[in-house]
Scaffold this active site. Structure first.
Site, PDB file in Angstrom:
ATOM      1  N   CYS A 198       0.831  -1.200   0.000  1.00 12.70           N
ATOM      2  CA  CYS A 198       0.000   0.000   0.000  1.00 12.70           C
ATOM      3  C   CYS A 198       0.868   1.253   0.000  1.00 12.70           C
ATOM      4  CB  CYS A 198      -0.922  -0.003   1.214  1.00 12.70           C
ATOM      5  SG  CYS A 198      -1.879   1.529   1.376  1.00 12.70           S
ATOM      6  N   HIS A 214      -9.008   7.055   2.677  1.00 10.49           N
ATOM      7  CA  HIS A 214      -8.577   8.312   2.074  1.00 10.49           C
ATOM      8  C   HIS A 214      -9.777   9.011   1.456  1.00 10.49           C
ATOM      9  CE1 HIS A 214      -8.674   5.608  -1.417  1.00 10.49           C
ATOM     10  NE2 HIS A 214      -8.762   6.681  -2.183  1.00 10.49           N
TER      11      HIS A 214
END
Length: 344
Positions: A40, A166
């Site tokens: 990630c 996010h």
């Protein structure tokens, strides 16, 4: 019988399909396989895999683009618009083009790959909203930009390509057509009623209570009368403000609290469904307008298909009154369990 309802803001018609009515618990989103955080780019230690940060709330002893941050904002590596260059417009017969000037950023909401916004510590959730506001106010200074869209995609079918919590910001060199239509409707309502349509909506929803999900001193969350999707919710400031950028610290604390509340209820009511959370705010050069900023929370529990695309009408199998009732039952269950735990 089915019922057609008109949204007073967009004036769009929606079919509330009571013949095939469903409670939110009837929806079962497909099982989502987790990819994990090994590769990630948003996780701590991978800061060099993103463009350099433009804002970060981090420990004082740490350097930019290193671990030690709580919230981090970076340009989108695959930006829809580019921040360089001036805005140019050209006409080619009946067609018009503009240079793709603008800004596209990612707000990484925390270092933990698996802690979503609803589960953040309250002070951390406020920090996320402060990052939204700070970038909004900073980009507002760029005279090339006309509109700032903040949004959060959750789940692959809602457009999230990465699991790590996010949100995103896209600033455009023009005011989107949908925003112009909404502005025109609000101006027409003001000329007719001499009041704000959204302020009147808040008063009407609080008076009836049937579609209210949550409220606090500064905000109201409710399922709109002509909901397009099951458990659609609007989160509105109870004081009249045109721009999200005008939101004060006290408001951000109240906004974080109500967002965490409704997102937690949505997760429990519909098994963590995909959703989009989108900001509606006044255009940057019209922040003295009669607009009333707000967020719209759009769960992706039904499929938008041919009828919707062809007519701009939506078919919603869950009346908003039932959706609000289900979401309120989640809160009542939580309060009952908390009371039972206190008695043990």
């Amino acid at each position: 019988m089915p019922e057609l309802r008109q949204d007073p803001v967009s004036q769009r018609w929606v079919i509330i399909a009571t013949e095939r009515a469903k409670r939110p618990s009837d929806f079962k989103p497909p099982h989502k396989e987790k990819n994990g955080n090994a590769n990630c780019p948003f996780c701590p230690g991978h800061e060099k895999e993103t463009p350099p940060e433009v804002l970060a709330f981090r420990a004082a002893s740490t350097e930019p683009d290193t671990p030690g941050w709580q919230v981090r904002v970076v340009p989108n590596k695959y930006a829809a618009l580019t921040a360089s260059g001036e805005v140019g417009r050209e006409s080619k017969g009946i067609y018009q083009t503009m240079t793709g000037t603008g800004v596209h950023e990612v707000i990484i909401e925390g270092p933990d790959h698996d802690t979503f916004f609803s589960a953040l510590a309250p002070e951390h959730a406020v920090q996320v909203l402060k990052a939204w506001r700070q970038r909004y106010l900073q980009l507002k200074r760029d005279k090339r930009l006309q509109y700032i869209q903040l949004f959060k995609n959750h789940g692959p079918t809602a457009g999230a390509s990465l699991e790590h919590p996010h949100s995103q910001l896209i600033a455009t060199p023009l005011v989107p057509a949908a925003v112009n239509r909404e502005m025109a409707r609000l101006k027409a309502y003001w000329q007719e009623k001499e009041s704000c349509l959204f302020c009147d909506l808040i008063e009407a929803e609080l008076e009836t209570g049937a579609r209210v999900v949550a409220f606090n001193k500064e905000f109201l969350a409710f399922c709109p009368f002509a909901s397009r999707f099951p458990m659609e919710m609007w989160i509105m400031p109870r004081r009249h403000q045109a721009s999200f950028g005008a939101c004060e610290d006290e408001q951000l604390e109240q906004l974080a609290a109500i967002l965490q509340d409704v997102l937690d209820r949505l997760e429990k009511a519909a098994n963590d469904p995909p959703f989009n959370l989108v900001l509606h705010t006044a255009p940057l050069r019209q922040e003295d307008s009669i607009y009333h900023w707000h967020f719209e929370l759009l769960p992706r529990l039904t499929i938008v298909a041919g009828f919707e695309w062809g007519t701009d009408m939506y078919i919603n199998p869950t009346p908003p009154e039932i959706a609000a009732q289900s979401l309120n039952e989640i809160k009542l269950d939580q309060e009952s369990q908390a009371e039972a735990n206190r008695r043990v």
